[in-house]
Design an enzyme around this catalytic site. Structure first.
Site, mmCIF file in Angstrom:
data_model
loop_
_atom_site.group_PDB
_atom_site.id
_atom_site.type_symbol
_atom_site.label_atom_id
_atom_site.label_comp_id
_atom_site.label_asym_id
_atom_site.label_seq_id
_atom_site.Cartn_x
_atom_site.Cartn_y
_atom_site.Cartn_z
ATOM 1 C CG HIS A 16 -0.630 6.166 4.729
ATOM 2 N ND1 HIS A 16 -2.000 5.994 4.729
ATOM 3 C CD2 HIS A 16 -0.354 7.038 5.722
ATOM 4 C CE1 HIS A 16 -2.528 6.730 5.700
ATOM 5 N NE2 HIS A 16 -1.550 7.365 6.316
ATOM 6 C CG ASN A 55 -1.806 1.191 1.342
ATOM 7 O OD1 ASN A 55 -2.409 1.591 0.338
ATOM 8 N ND2 ASN A 55 -1.913 1.798 2.512
HETATM 9 C C1 GAR Z 1 -2.985 8.868 -2.600
HETATM 10 O O1 GAR Z 1 -2.438 10.069 -2.118
HETATM 11 C C2 GAR Z 1 -2.710 7.741 -1.625
HETATM 12 O O2 GAR Z 1 -1.503 7.869 -0.933
HETATM 13 C C3 GAR Z 1 -3.860 7.894 -0.673
HETATM 14 O O3 GAR Z 1 -4.957 8.204 -1.483
HETATM 15 C C4 GAR Z 1 -4.513 8.949 -2.605
HETATM 16 C C5 GAR Z 1 -5.122 8.344 -3.835
HETATM 17 O O4 GAR Z 1 -4.955 9.164 -4.956
HETATM 18 N N1 GAR Z 1 -4.070 6.689 0.077
HETATM 19 C C6 GAR Z 1 -4.468 6.656 1.347
HETATM 20 O O5 GAR Z 1 -4.726 7.650 1.977
HETATM 21 C C7 GAR Z 1 -4.562 5.261 1.936
HETATM 22 N N2 GAR Z 1 -4.809 5.313 3.317
HETATM 23 P P1 GAR Z 1 -5.178 8.599 -6.413
HETATM 24 O O6 GAR Z 1 -6.529 7.880 -6.404
HETATM 25 O O7 GAR Z 1 -5.194 9.785 -7.321
HETATM 26 O O8 GAR Z 1 -4.054 7.652 -6.692
#
Ligand code: GAR
Length: 193
Positions: free
Chosen positions: A113, A111
């Site tokens: 984060h 994952n």
């Molecule tokens: C990303 O910034 C990722 O790190 C975060 O969601 C965003 C998705 O953006 N993930 C989390 O917060 C997981 N806990 P995207 O859909 O444009 O890739």
């Protein structure tokens, strides 16, 4: 030529999904070709669906609202993932809390984060990291484990927050994500050969 298959899970915008597909899908690294065999989302309205399809990657929608519990949803998710027999499962903005049904059946998942873990675990990490009085911020790639955002840390990078606006900060976080996530995926797949 070896083929390594990945499955990507996403829930929303899907910019990491698109970046990974563009940099890795059907690309060769030494004697190994990486194939994104499927993308799976829990959200029928996710923008990432269009992004994946535009790049020629099949998307499966497993709408979590149709399931009576997290466990029932995870059972369906595990089934869909196992059908692909992927070498690696890549969570890219997948906004579901996973149950042991997932973590006990899918051992090869990672994952990304948007914070320097173990700080700012859970929801709204990017905003909480921006609003904290810390002078640096960053991103983490980690193994998926039974505890939220707590698996082994595989890679991290950070930058000085300085006087960035929230929009600039968000952009820096995403730029770092786009840089480090594909690299970690390649490292894992090439080493696991
Ligand atoms: C990303 O910034 C990722 O790190 C975060 O969601 C965003 C998705 O953006 N993930 C989390 O917060 C997981 N806990 P995207 O859909 O444009 O890739």
């Amino acid at each position: 030529m070896f083929i390594k298959k990945i499955v990507i899970l996403f829930s929303g915008e899907g910019t990491n999904l698109e970046n990974i597909i563009k940099k890795l899908h059907n690309k060769e690294f030494n004697d190994t070709k990486i194939v994104v065999s499927k993308a799976i989302t829990n959200n029928p309205l996710a923008n990432g669906i269009k992004r994946a399809k535009r790049e020629g990657v099949e998307v499966e929608i497993i709408d979590h609202k149709k399931y009576t519990s997290r466990e029932e949803f995870d059972k369906e998710l595990v089934k869909a993932i196992k059908k692909e027999s992927p070498d690696l499962v890549v969570l890219a903005g997948f906004m579901r809390i996973l149950t042991p049904i997932f973590t006990e059946n899918i051992k090869n998942a990672i994952n990304i984060h948007p914070s320097i873990l173990p700080l700012f675990k859970g929801a709204n990490a990017l905003k909480r990291s921006f609003e904290s009085d810390m002078k640096v911020a960053g991103v983490t790639v980690h193994k998926v484990s039974s505890e939220l955002d707590s698996g082994e840390i595989l890679e991290q990078d950070c930058f000085k927050k300085d006087r960035l606006s929230f929009e600039e900060f968000e952009k820096r976080i995403h730029e770092l994500e786009y840089e480090i996530y594909p690299k970690v995926i390649v490292d894992i797949l090439i080493k696991k050969k």
